[in-house]
Structure formats: structure tokens, C-alpha cells
Design a protein around this motif. Structure first.
Motif, PDB file in Angstrom:
ATOM      1  N   LEU A 277      -6.040   3.320  10.978  1.00 11.46           N
ATOM      2  CA  LEU A 277      -6.101   1.917  11.371  1.00 11.46           C
ATOM      3  C   LEU A 277      -4.919   1.637  12.297  1.00 11.46           C
ATOM      4  O   LEU A 277      -3.824   2.170  12.098  1.00 11.46           O
ATOM      5  N   VAL A 278      -5.148   0.800  13.311  1.00 11.10           N
ATOM      6  CA  VAL A 278      -4.076   0.414  14.226  1.00 11.10           C
ATOM      7  C   VAL A 278      -3.883  -1.096  14.152  1.00 11.10           C
ATOM      8  O   VAL A 278      -4.852  -1.851  14.204  1.00 11.10           O
ATOM      9  N   LEU A 279      -2.636  -1.518  14.029  1.00  3.75           N
ATOM     10  CA  LEU A 279      -2.283  -2.940  14.108  1.00  3.75           C
ATOM     11  C   LEU A 279      -1.385  -3.116  15.328  1.00  3.75           C
ATOM     12  O   LEU A 279      -0.320  -2.491  15.405  1.00  3.75           O
ATOM     13  N   VAL A 280      -1.805  -3.944  16.264  1.00  2.02           N
ATOM     14  CA  VAL A 280      -1.056  -4.155  17.494  1.00  2.02           C
ATOM     15  C   VAL A 280      -0.447  -5.552  17.457  1.00  2.02           C
ATOM     16  O   VAL A 280      -1.155  -6.542  17.265  1.00  2.02           O
ATOM     17  N   PRO A 304     -10.229   1.991  14.620  1.00  2.00           N
ATOM     18  CA  PRO A 304     -10.384   0.563  14.306  1.00  2.00           C
ATOM     19  C   PRO A 304      -9.058  -0.166  14.472  1.00  2.00           C
ATOM     20  O   PRO A 304      -7.998   0.340  14.071  1.00  2.00           O
ATOM     21  N   CYS A 305      -9.108  -1.362  15.041  1.00  4.28           N
ATOM     22  CA  CYS A 305      -7.886  -2.006  15.509  1.00  4.28           C
ATOM     23  C   CYS A 305      -7.884  -3.499  15.205  1.00  4.28           C
ATOM     24  O   CYS A 305      -8.872  -4.194  15.450  1.00  4.28           O
ATOM     25  N   ARG A 327      -8.756  -7.943   6.924  1.00  8.85           N
ATOM     26  CA  ARG A 327      -7.648  -7.039   7.222  1.00  8.85           C
ATOM     27  C   ARG A 327      -6.969  -6.534   5.952  1.00  8.85           C
ATOM     28  O   ARG A 327      -6.596  -5.351   5.862  1.00  8.85           O
ATOM     29  N   ARG A 328      -6.811  -7.396   4.987  1.00 11.65           N
ATOM     30  CA  ARG A 328      -6.144  -7.001   3.739  1.00 11.65           C
ATOM     31  C   ARG A 328      -6.877  -5.830   3.082  1.00 11.65           C
ATOM     32  O   ARG A 328      -6.257  -4.838   2.667  1.00 11.65           O
ATOM     33  N   PHE A 346       6.187 -11.822   6.714  1.00  7.31           N
ATOM     34  CA  PHE A 346       5.221 -12.586   5.915  1.00  7.31           C
ATOM     35  C   PHE A 346       3.784 -12.379   6.386  1.00  7.31           C
ATOM     36  O   PHE A 346       2.837 -12.522   5.617  1.00  7.31           O
ATOM     37  N   ARG A 347       3.603 -12.043   7.671  1.00  2.00           N
ATOM     38  CA  ARG A 347       2.259 -11.861   8.207  1.00  2.00           C
ATOM     39  C   ARG A 347       1.561 -10.639   7.625  1.00  2.00           C
ATOM     40  O   ARG A 347       0.335 -10.552   7.645  1.00  2.00           O
ATOM     41  N   LEU A 348       2.324  -9.672   7.131  1.00  2.10           N
ATOM     42  CA  LEU A 348       1.760  -8.499   6.464  1.00  2.10           C
ATOM     43  C   LEU A 348       2.228  -8.421   5.014  1.00  2.10           C
ATOM     44  O   LEU A 348       2.351  -7.329   4.453  1.00  2.10           O
TER      45      LEU A 348
END
Length: 622
Positions: A277-280, A304-305, A327-328, A346-348
Motif C-alpha cells: 500500500l502507498v500513502l502519498v 493501491p494508493c 483506509r483504516r 493524528f491523521r494516521l
């Protein structure tokens, strides 16, 4: 006798050294070799304009004040468009937007004292969003600081914790090097704001400064003559060498890059992953890597991004690799997560979302952000302090020919489709009163043209929009960033429309956040920057009320009224529309009418009366 001679020589030497130091401090030595042109009409504002022009600055955002008038006048003369706003914070927000969209330094100039203090929140927002912004602040004459001059405060202390660099210029000759250094500092490493204070006496012409602070021509007594000499020498030192040729070109920007070994180690981890998984994050949109090159790299990787912040829009809405929902759940199941500029704040959930045993690769220019909470909730398999975008591009080249397991991608796509369908079903359910905000946002999404640009300024309504409205291209979504600042809308929209005059700029406002920049409709009209504001008007600070009522049993300070915001926009010279439940059937027509009015050159405000839904239940406000 020899001892006395030696002591005398030593004392003479010390005295000579002391006199040299004093002469240096007073600028006497510099004045021996550098001319002071007493008749020149030139002023320091011209040097500021020359530096800005050489650095590709096209727009200078400001609110007028006598301390900075020479900068504004000179900038206009060299072809820089001076855009004056109705609040200093708006000027900084606009500069922030320009820096994000253009890849160049964004610049705002404000007058001394209250003008400077009014920018503090916007500067802090730029710091946390990692936006390279130059704030130029006027100030009292250096000689008059601490003596009760108009609007004189210690401005540098306000910004030392907010800016990468804070400097006060003490002589006209120092303007050029100070600005060049400040700009490269703002853009290098982890970008951020810088503050340059320009006292009034380095900005106005020699004769004006001499008249104001040069003292009387007929000084009496020894003390009076010493003071008079000191003042005259001070002014001459201010202007010594002022107009000598100086290099105004940009200094080289330093960008930290990953090593080849780090790229290869990541490539090995990705090639072995079954559920990558990619988080940009927003940082991946920073120069020098073009957004289109980053988009091509993400598509080549085929992983998947999820895109966050300013990275929204990097992949087209129909990309098979783009995810927006669940996303979680995806993070808990992934066996490898690449954080490309994304941060475990906090966003993650501070890094608590990753599955046990998952390999985490984090890439960030800022070491603190790179390892945020890694000592508590998560541990990176590989932590790379470097530019995220160029890392992803190099990673894609290393993995050419590799592909993500199809069953993993299809599993996530199926979950995405189910969630999207749930959202559409919720959008089709009427609210107790007024319009369903989900339905309103779905309709907006269907009408957005390819060249649209979205500004997010609000809480609950904007939080809903993030799951519904899809940016059509890279750098087509601007939100405040990690600071969560309300009030960015007017400035962001102004900067965005100036950078992309052909784009259809939409500001998604909550009715609470609208109050911070509604007056900027006057700015939009005066500067011919037609944008469209869509206000989700639920007469409430809903993001706060949701938790406050549930936890504390009171709606105190959260209630607003269904006000005629569209009428205010019209009073300021724009076009206004209002829509509620009776207009449900013609909602599309109203949105198209707003688009048409904007294309005709009018700033537009659509006041959409919306009801309550449970779509955002569980979202945080603290």
C-alpha cells in the motif's frame, strides 16, 4: 623606562584597536571605500522589487501601509502584480497557494506592528504545510526602535519559532543579500516560511530619511553636536554602497535525496510484499519533481494508493490504483506500507493503524516528521530522510516489470465500490430539513470540468467533501494542511485563480469558516479573479457540536443562523445564489448558472442550506 615604554605602546595599541572597532561599528571604514549618493532619488523598495523579479515572482500580496509603500510602488513598476487584500492573513494565505501551485516562492508584504501580527496564524499554517513563503514586514526605523515609534514592537521574536529564518535588515546595501538568502532558505530542505523585516529607513530615499531622522541642522553645545554628527553618520552608513551593482539571481536550492542503496532496499521489500500500500502526502508535490512525472511513477508501480492533502488529484478519478475509502481497514491488512511524505500524526492515528508485522517504509525530508511517534506506536523497517517524489520515481524505475498481486488490488477495489454505493444511498436519503449535503456534493462532482481546482476551508462540510468530490488533476486540491486552519479560503482562492486563470476555482466553505474571509469578495471583484464559493450552510459549527453535545450535553457556542451570505457577496459586487429543499429539482441548474456567471467574470457565492446527516459520526475535532 623600557617597562613604561612597553606599557605605553600596549595601551596605544589597545586604543588604536578600540578605535578601529568603533570605526567599524559606526560604518566609518565602510564609508571610506563606498560612495554615499546624497542626491539619488532611488530607494530600497527598488532593490526589493529587483530581487523578487529575478526570482520569478509574479504576484506580491499585500495590505497597504506607509512602512512598505516603496516596495509596492517599485514592484508594480517592474511588472510584478500587486494584489491588495482586506486582511493581512489573506495575503499570506494567497502567497502560500501561489508557492504550492507554481513551485516558486510566494511573497506577501505587510506593514509594521498590527500588520505583522495579523499574519501569525497564516505563517504558522505555512510552516506546518511546508510551504516556502517570504513574508516581508515593515518596521520602525532601526534608530527609533524601543523609543516609542509608531507600531514599533519586537517583531523578530514573534516569528523565530514559526520561520526557518528571521532577519532585520540594517542598511540598504544588505537588502539584496538578505532577500536572496531568505528565499533559498525557504525553498531548501524542508520548505517553510521566512521573515525579513525591512525598517522604514532602508526603504525610503536618502533625502526623505535625512529629513525624518537626521536631526536639527543648528545643534547647540557639545552634546548636541555629537548627537547631530552621530545621526548624520548613521544615515550616511545606511546608504553607503547602496546602489553598487549586486547579483540578484537565485541561489541554488538544496533538496535532500535518498541514496541508491535506500531505493534498492525499498524495492526489495516491495517486490516481496503480497499486500503493498502507498500513502502519498502533500510533501510529495514539492519541487523539483513535476507532478506529472510522479503520477506516471505511481501508475507504473501499480500499487493501491491513498492520496492525502495536496497530493489529492495526482491520480485521475478513474485510476484503478486510487483508493479513497476504508483506509483504516486497508492499513491493518497491508503487509507493506510506503509513506511517501505522509506523517504518522493524528491523521494516521499516530501510527497505530498498521498491522502487526507490516514493513513500514517512511520517506520524508524532515527527520522529525519522518520518525513522528515511531518510538511509541510503530517502527519503520526503512526510514529515508529525502525527497519523497524523486524517491517514488526512482523506485518505479527499479521495479519496472513488477506488478502488485491482482487479488489484493481487487479486494480493495471491491470494498471501495461497496463504500461508494453506501455513500450514494445516504445521499439519496432526505434529511430532516434542507438539502442533503452528500447529494449536493455528488451533484457538484458530476459537474466539475477537467480544469477545475478545489479549495477546502471548513470542518464538517469539507470533511464530507473529501470523500465525495474528486480532484481532476494534480495540484487541483488545496487544504490548510496539518494545522487545520479555518479562514484559508479567500487567500487560497485568490492565489489559485491568479496562478491558473483558466481553471474553474471552487471554494468549499463551511458557514463557520466563511466568516473569516467573506469580505475578500471585494478583493475578487477589484482584482478580477472570478471564483465560485459553495457554502454548506447548516447554521452550526457542526464538527464541534457533534462531539460536544454527545459528550457534554450542550450546544453552547456552536449554533449559528441560516444567514443570507449570498446577499453579502452581491453587496460586494459578486453574484449570489441560494438553494434549499424547494430547489432540489433545479439544483443542477443553479450550479450550472453559478459556473456560467463565473465564466462571465463574476465572483459567485452559492449559499446552500443543508441539513444534518450521520455521515461524519466518529470524526475527531480535537
Amino acid at each position: 623606562m623600557d617597562l613604561l615604554t612597553g606599557v605605553g605602546c600596549a595601551c596605544a595599541g589597545l586604543l588604536a584597536a578600540a578605535l578601529l572597532v568603533l570605526a567599524h561599528c559606526l560604518g566609518l571604514l565602510y564609508q571610506l571605500y563606498h560612495k554615499v549618493d546624497l542626491q539619488s532619488p532611488r530607494h530600497g523598495g527598488e532593490l526589493v522589487a529587483e530581487v523578487l523579479k529575478a526570482h520569478g515572482v509574479r504576484f506580491l500580496f499585500a495590505l497597504a501601509g506607509g512602512h512598505i509603500s516603496p516596495i509596492l510602488v517599485a514592484s508594480e513598476k517592474v511588472g510584478i502584480r500587486v494584489v491588495d487584500t482586506r486582511h493581512e492573513a489573506t495575503a499570506v494565505f494567497a502567497a502560500d497557494a501561489v508557492s504550492r501551485l507554481s513551485g516558486r516562492i510566494g511573497v506577501a508584504a505587510v506593514t509594521a506592528g498590527p500588520g505583522v501580527t495579523n499574519t501569525v496564524t497564516a505563517v504558522k499554517n505555512a510552516q506546518m504545510a511546508e510551504s516556502p513563503v517570504l513574508l516581508i514586514g515593515g518596521a520602525a526605523a532601526t534608530l527609533q526602535k524601543g523609543r516609542g515609534a509608531l507600531q514599533d514592537i519586537d517583531q523578530l521574536s514573534l516569528f523565530r519559532t514559526l520561520c526557518k529564518s528571521c532577519v532585520s535588515v540594517r542598511a540598504v546595501r544588505d537588502i539584496v543579500p538578505a532577500l536572496r538568502k531568505a528565499i533559498v532558505t525557504a525553498q531548501s530542505g524542508t520548505p517553510g516560511p521566512v521573515f525579513v523585516e525591512l525598517p522604514i529607513d532602508v526603504l525610503y530615499p536618502f533625502r526623505v530619511v535625512e529629513k525624518e531622522i537626521g536631526g536639527t541642522k543648528s545643534a547647540r553645545g557639545l552634546r548636541g553636536r555629537v548627537v547631530q554628527w552621530y545621526l548624520q553618520n548613521y544615515i550616511r552608513n545606511l546608504f553607503a554602497g547602496a546602489w553598487e551593482p549586486r547579483d540578484v539571481s537565485p541561489l541554488p536550492v538544496q533538496v535532500p535525496l535518498a541514496t541508491e542503496d535506500e531505493v534498492q532496499r525499498c524495492a526489495e521489500l516491495v517486490s516481496r510484499a503480497k499486500k503493498p500500500l502507498v500513502l502519498v502526502g502533500s510533501q510529495a508535490t514539492l519541487p523539483p519533481t513535476p507532478a506529472e512525472e510522479l503520477r506516471a511513477a505511481l501508475e507504473s508501480l501499480g500499487i493501491p494508493c491513498y492520496l492525502g492533502g495536496a497530493a489529492r488529484g495526482l491520480l485521475p478519478p478513474d485510476s484503478p490504483f486510487l483508493l479513497r475509502q476504508n483506509r483504516r481497514d486497508a492499513l491493518r491488512e497491508a503487509d507493506l506500507v510506503l509513506l511517501a511524505g505522509a506523517v504518522c500524526d493524528f491523521r494516521l492515528s499516530y501510527g497505530r493503524l498498521f498491522g502487526r508485522g507490516a514493513a513500514i517504509v517512511a520517506v520524508n525530508r524532515n527527520r522529525e516528521q519522518l520518525l513522528r511517534n515511531s518510538d511509541v506506536f510503530w517502527k519503520p523497517r526503512l526510514a529515508v530522510q529525502g525527497d519523497a517524489a524523486s524517491f517514488v520515481v526512482r523506485l518505479a524505475r527499479s521495479l519496472r516489470g513488477c506488478s502488485c498481486p491482482k487479488d489484493w488490488l481487487e479486494q480493495l477495489r471491491d470494498a471501495e465500490r461497496r463504500k461508494e454505493q453506501e455513500n450514494r444511498e445516504k445521499a439519496a436519503t432526505p434529511t430532516a430539513q434542507h438539502l442533503n449535503p452528500l447529494d449536493l456534493l455528488h451533484r457538484l462532482d458530476a459537474l466539475l470540468p477537467p480544469e477545475s481546482l478545489l479549495i477546502a476551508d471548513g470542518g464538517d462540510f469539507v470533511g464530507t467533501a473529501a470523500y465525495i468530490v474528486r480532484p481532476r488533476r494534480p495540484l487541483a486540491w488545496l487544504d490548510p494542511g496539518a494545522f487545520g486552519t479555518l479562514g484559508v479560503g479567500g487567500g487560497f482562492a485568490l492565489g489559485a485563480k491568479l496562478c491558473r486563470p483558466d481553471a474553474e476555482v471552487w471554494v468549499l466553505y463551511g458557514d463557520g469558516s466563511l466568516g473569516y474571509s467573506l469580505m475578500e469578495f471585494d478583493t475578487f471583484v477589484r482584482h478580477k479573479t472570478p471564483v465560485i464559493a459553495l457554502v454548506g450552510n447548516d447554521a452550526c459549527w457542526s464538527q464541534i457540536a457533534r462531539e460536544q453535545v454527545a459528550l457534554l450535553g450542550s450546544n453552547v457556542a456552536c449554533g449559528l443562523e441560516y444567514l443570507d451570505y449570498h446577499a453579502v457577496a452581491e453587496a460586494l459586487g459578486g453574484k449570489g445564489f441560494v438553494v434549499g429543499r424547494p430547489d432540489h429539482e433545479r439544483l443542477d441548474a443553479v450550479l450550472r448558472a453559478a459556473q456560467d456567471a463565473c465564466h462571465q467574470g463574476h465572483p459567485v457565492l452559492v449559499n446552500a442550506l443543508i441539513g444534518k446527516t450521520d455521515f461524519r459520526d466518529g470524526s475527531i475535532s480535537v
